[in-house]
Design a protein around this motif. Sequence first.
Motif, PDB file in Angstrom:
ATOM      1  N   HIS A 194       0.832  -1.202   0.000  1.00  0.00           N
ATOM      2  CA  HIS A 194       0.000   0.000   0.000  1.00  0.00           C
ATOM      3  C   HIS A 194       0.872   1.258   0.000  1.00  0.00           C
ATOM      4  CE1 HIS A 194      -3.887  -2.070   0.541  1.00  0.00           C
ATOM      5  NE2 HIS A 194      -3.137  -2.988   1.132  1.00  0.00           N
ATOM      6  N   TYR A 195       1.499   1.486  -1.135  1.00  0.00           N
ATOM      7  CA  TYR A 195       2.361   2.656  -1.279  1.00  0.00           C
ATOM      8  C   TYR A 195       1.576   3.954  -1.121  1.00  0.00           C
ATOM      9  CZ  TYR A 195       5.780  -0.572  -3.373  1.00  0.00           C
ATOM     10  OH  TYR A 195       6.663  -1.602  -3.600  1.00  0.00           O
ATOM     11  N   ASP A 196       0.282   3.927  -1.427  1.00  0.00           N
ATOM     12  CA  ASP A 196      -0.523   5.147  -1.426  1.00  0.00           C
ATOM     13  C   ASP A 196      -1.257   5.390  -0.114  1.00  0.00           C
ATOM     14  OD1 ASP A 196      -2.140   2.919  -1.815  1.00  0.00           O
ATOM     15  OD2 ASP A 196      -3.613   4.010  -3.009  1.00  0.00           O
ATOM     16  N   TYR A 197      -1.075   4.530   0.873  1.00  0.00           N
ATOM     17  CA  TYR A 197      -1.755   4.722   2.163  1.00  0.00           C
ATOM     18  C   TYR A 197      -1.211   5.955   2.877  1.00  0.00           C
ATOM     19  CZ  TYR A 197      -2.594   4.229   7.162  1.00  0.00           C
ATOM     20  OH  TYR A 197      -2.928   4.478   8.464  1.00  0.00           O
ATOM     21  N   CYS A 198      -2.098   6.775   3.424  1.00  0.00           N
ATOM     22  CA  CYS A 198      -1.676   7.935   4.212  1.00  0.00           C
ATOM     23  C   CYS A 198      -2.813   8.343   5.136  1.00  0.00           C
ATOM     24  CB  CYS A 198      -1.292   9.108   3.308  1.00  0.00           C
ATOM     25  SG  CYS A 198      -0.520  10.487   4.204  1.00  0.00           S
ATOM     26  N   GLU A 199      -2.483   8.572   6.415  1.00  0.00           N
ATOM     27  CA  GLU A 199      -3.516   8.882   7.399  1.00  0.00           C
ATOM     28  C   GLU A 199      -2.872   9.531   8.621  1.00  0.00           C
ATOM     29  OE1 GLU A 199      -7.028   6.407   9.845  1.00  0.00           O
ATOM     30  OE2 GLU A 199      -5.538   5.346   8.627  1.00  0.00           O
ATOM     31  N   ASP A 200      -3.601  10.454   9.238  1.00  0.00           N
ATOM     32  CA  ASP A 200      -3.183  10.994  10.534  1.00  0.00           C
ATOM     33  C   ASP A 200      -3.902  10.187  11.600  1.00  0.00           C
ATOM     34  OD1 ASP A 200      -2.495  12.363  12.785  1.00  0.00           O
ATOM     35  OD2 ASP A 200      -3.294  14.306  12.156  1.00  0.00           O
ATOM     36  N   LEU A 201      -3.180   9.300  12.259  1.00  0.00           N
ATOM     37  CA  LEU A 201      -3.774   8.398  13.243  1.00  0.00           C
ATOM     38  C   LEU A 201      -3.962   9.053  14.610  1.00  0.00           C
ATOM     39  CD1 LEU A 201      -1.731   5.160  12.420  1.00  0.00           C
ATOM     40  CD2 LEU A 201      -4.104   5.638  11.812  1.00  0.00           C
ATOM     41  N   LYS A 202      -3.534  10.311  14.737  1.00  0.00           N
ATOM     42  CA  LYS A 202      -3.655  11.034  16.010  1.00  0.00           C
ATOM     43  C   LYS A 202      -2.928  10.289  17.130  1.00  0.00           C
ATOM     44  CE  LYS A 202      -6.519  13.858  13.912  1.00  0.00           C
ATOM     45  NZ  LYS A 202      -6.080  15.214  13.486  1.00  0.00           N
ATOM     46  N   GLY A 255       0.382  10.916  17.927  1.00  0.00           N
ATOM     47  CA  GLY A 255       1.575  11.643  18.333  1.00  0.00           C
ATOM     48  C   GLY A 255       2.723  11.539  17.365  1.00  0.00           C
ATOM     49  N   ARG A 256       2.455  11.055  16.134  1.00  0.00           N
ATOM     50  CA  ARG A 256       3.538  10.868  15.175  1.00  0.00           C
ATOM     51  C   ARG A 256       3.256  11.509  13.826  1.00  0.00           C
ATOM     52  NH1 ARG A 256       5.154   4.688  17.004  1.00  0.00           N
ATOM     53  NH2 ARG A 256       4.978   5.144  19.213  1.00  0.00           N
ATOM     54  N   GLY A 257       2.281  12.408  13.793  1.00  0.00           N
ATOM     55  CA  GLY A 257       1.957  13.078  12.544  1.00  0.00           C
ATOM     56  C   GLY A 257       1.297  12.137  11.559  1.00  0.00           C
ATOM     57  N   PHE A 258       1.564  12.350  10.265  1.00  0.00           N
ATOM     58  CA  PHE A 258       1.019  11.467   9.239  1.00  0.00           C
ATOM     59  C   PHE A 258       1.756  10.128   9.249  1.00  0.00           C
ATOM     60  CE2 PHE A 258      -0.286  15.525   7.151  1.00  0.00           C
ATOM     61  CZ  PHE A 258      -1.638  15.242   7.017  1.00  0.00           C
ATOM     62  N   THR A 259       0.997   9.049   9.122  1.00  0.00           N
ATOM     63  CA  THR A 259       1.549   7.707   8.948  1.00  0.00           C
ATOM     64  C   THR A 259       1.223   7.279   7.530  1.00  0.00           C
ATOM     65  OG1 THR A 259       1.262   7.126  11.277  1.00  0.00           O
ATOM     66  CG2 THR A 259       1.428   5.303   9.709  1.00  0.00           C
ATOM     67  N   ALA A 260       2.217   6.784   6.799  1.00  0.00           N
ATOM     68  CA  ALA A 260       1.974   6.544   5.376  1.00  0.00           C
ATOM     69  C   ALA A 260       2.852   5.440   4.811  1.00  0.00           C
ATOM     70  CB  ALA A 260       2.214   7.839   4.592  1.00  0.00           C
ATOM     71  N   ILE A 299       4.198   1.821   2.798  1.00  0.00           N
ATOM     72  CA  ILE A 299       4.270   0.376   2.995  1.00  0.00           C
ATOM     73  C   ILE A 299       4.775  -0.036   4.367  1.00  0.00           C
ATOM     74  CG2 ILE A 299       4.515  -0.139   0.544  1.00  0.00           C
ATOM     75  CD1 ILE A 299       7.536  -0.414   1.011  1.00  0.00           C
ATOM     76  N   ALA A 300       5.392   0.889   5.104  1.00  0.00           N
ATOM     77  CA  ALA A 300       5.904   0.543   6.434  1.00  0.00           C
ATOM     78  C   ALA A 300       5.484   1.556   7.484  1.00  0.00           C
ATOM     79  CB  ALA A 300       7.427   0.408   6.403  1.00  0.00           C
ATOM     80  N   GLY A 301       4.417   2.301   7.222  1.00  0.00           N
ATOM     81  CA  GLY A 301       3.931   3.253   8.208  1.00  0.00           C
ATOM     82  C   GLY A 301       4.930   4.350   8.518  1.00  0.00           C
ATOM     83  N   PHE A 302       5.507   4.954   7.486  1.00  0.00           N
ATOM     84  CA  PHE A 302       6.484   6.023   7.664  1.00  0.00           C
ATOM     85  C   PHE A 302       5.795   7.256   8.252  1.00  0.00           C
ATOM     86  CE2 PHE A 302       7.741   3.679   3.725  1.00  0.00           C
ATOM     87  CZ  PHE A 302       8.863   3.045   4.239  1.00  0.00           C
ATOM     88  N   CYS A 303       6.389   7.839   9.296  1.00  0.00           N
ATOM     89  CA  CYS A 303       5.745   8.933  10.023  1.00  0.00           C
ATOM     90  C   CYS A 303       6.495  10.255   9.878  1.00  0.00           C
ATOM     91  CB  CYS A 303       5.636   8.591  11.509  1.00  0.00           C
ATOM     92  SG  CYS A 303       4.618   7.143  11.849  1.00  0.00           S
ATOM     93  N   THR A 304       5.725  11.335   9.733  1.00  0.00           N
ATOM     94  CA  THR A 304       6.345  12.656   9.621  1.00  0.00           C
ATOM     95  C   THR A 304       6.977  13.093  10.933  1.00  0.00           C
ATOM     96  OG1 THR A 304       4.188  13.678  10.090  1.00  0.00           O
ATOM     97  CG2 THR A 304       4.816  13.431   7.772  1.00  0.00           C
ATOM     98  N   GLY A 305       6.481  12.578  12.053  1.00  0.00           N
ATOM     99  CA  GLY A 305       6.994  12.992  13.348  1.00  0.00           C
ATOM    100  C   GLY A 305       8.164  12.182  13.856  1.00  0.00           C
ATOM    101  N   GLU A 347      -0.729  20.699   4.344  1.00  0.00           N
ATOM    102  CA  GLU A 347      -2.107  20.539   3.886  1.00  0.00           C
ATOM    103  C   GLU A 347      -2.213  19.681   2.626  1.00  0.00           C
ATOM    104  OE1 GLU A 347      -1.922  23.642   6.776  1.00  0.00           O
ATOM    105  OE2 GLU A 347      -0.777  23.387   4.905  1.00  0.00           O
ATOM    106  N   ASP A 348      -1.172  19.680   1.797  1.00  0.00           N
ATOM    107  CA  ASP A 348      -1.206  18.899   0.558  1.00  0.00           C
ATOM    108  C   ASP A 348      -0.478  17.564   0.675  1.00  0.00           C
ATOM    109  OD1 ASP A 348      -2.608  20.926  -0.768  1.00  0.00           O
ATOM    110  OD2 ASP A 348      -0.746  21.968  -1.315  1.00  0.00           O
ATOM    111  N   TYR A 349       0.030  17.277   1.861  1.00  0.00           N
ATOM    112  CA  TYR A 349       0.865  16.081   2.043  1.00  0.00           C
ATOM    113  C   TYR A 349       0.080  14.802   1.773  1.00  0.00           C
ATOM    114  CZ  TYR A 349       4.073  12.804   4.381  1.00  0.00           C
ATOM    115  OH  TYR A 349       4.918  11.757   4.673  1.00  0.00           O
ATOM    116  N   LEU A 350      -1.085  14.662   2.389  1.00  0.00           N
ATOM    117  CA  LEU A 350      -1.866  13.431   2.262  1.00  0.00           C
ATOM    118  C   LEU A 350      -2.242  13.162   0.805  1.00  0.00           C
ATOM    119  CD1 LEU A 350      -4.665  12.213   4.638  1.00  0.00           C
ATOM    120  CD2 LEU A 350      -4.982  12.104   2.168  1.00  0.00           C
ATOM    121  N   SER A 351      -2.773  14.158   0.126  1.00  0.00           N
ATOM    122  CA  SER A 351      -3.198  13.957  -1.263  1.00  0.00           C
ATOM    123  C   SER A 351      -2.001  13.700  -2.176  1.00  0.00           C
ATOM    124  CB  SER A 351      -3.988  15.173  -1.761  1.00  0.00           C
ATOM    125  OG  SER A 351      -3.197  16.350  -1.708  1.00  0.00           O
TER     126      SER A 351
END
Length: 307
Positions: free
Chosen positions: A24-32, A34-39, A41-47, A90-94
């Motif tokens: 799931h290369y295209d998965y992206c979500e803010d799981l709230k 404490g790690r920002g966006f998670t996205a 194939i390995a849940g890479f986090c912005t935080g 704001e444009d990160y997820l899309s």
Amino acid sequence: MCTCAKLIALEITNIYENGDTEFHYDYCEDLKDGRGFTAGIAGFCTGTGDAWQVIQEYHKLTGGNDKFTSMDSVLAKYASDGSDSTAGLEDYLSTWEELGKSDTKFQQAQDTVRDDLYYNPAQAASNKLGLKLDISQGQIYDTGIEHGTGDDLDGMLALISATNKEFTSDAPGDSGSTLTINGHQVDEIVWLQKFIQVREADLKNPKEKENQGGNYWAQTTYRTKSYSYMIAQKEYMWTKSVTLLDNDGKPTTVSCSGGAVSSTRRKRGPDGRPIRVRRKRELVHSSKPPPNRRRRPVVAGKRNVEL
């Protein structure tokens, strides 16, 4: 692991993480969490910095002129600070979703960072142990993905160490592969069975406080039970396909030609949301951190502190 065995190992973990074998290369979500966006194939986090590492790897492939370029300063700051903020993104997820669907360079960047952070450290640990069987190496990789590859109390290296301490005499078996553990001759499958027991006990009762909330880890013992099933079926080497238990406990076959023969679904918690284990995270500033440097994981958006 050969190319086929590696793909099978990755697909098996995909089933546990996502409910299917897809990447799931295209998965992206803010799981709230404490790690920002998670996205990805390995849940890479912005935080935690690993998402920024993916973006930097992508820049290498695009020459630095791509749809993420305008976000670089914000991503670098959040990675450095360990911030869970998404302001300025704001444009990160899309953008992640768009590029993840079809941009092969972006997919390649994710593959590279996943291997740097998880697959390669798992292989290094497997090689140090002398593991020869694909099933053992696959289990170590899956452990690294869920528990993290560090040496914290619930980490992959700690679980390996705890397993090794269990062997105070020779432990023969019929797997055809023998390890030397604490000076004793230990059959590889006997060692793997003990490792799975140690890991399952840790899932049911994590040692690190931050891993105890919500009882989520205890809900993922289907991963260890699945590998125990493969052991019972003597699925030791993965040259074409392997049959395992999916997240519902049903036999399913995964092959290196892609896909699972039968479908499965992602496990869901009491709130109906898919279970995504909040595994131990480390701030990542380089794909090759200095040796023996331990990093405190980001917790609830707090800045990482070097130990």
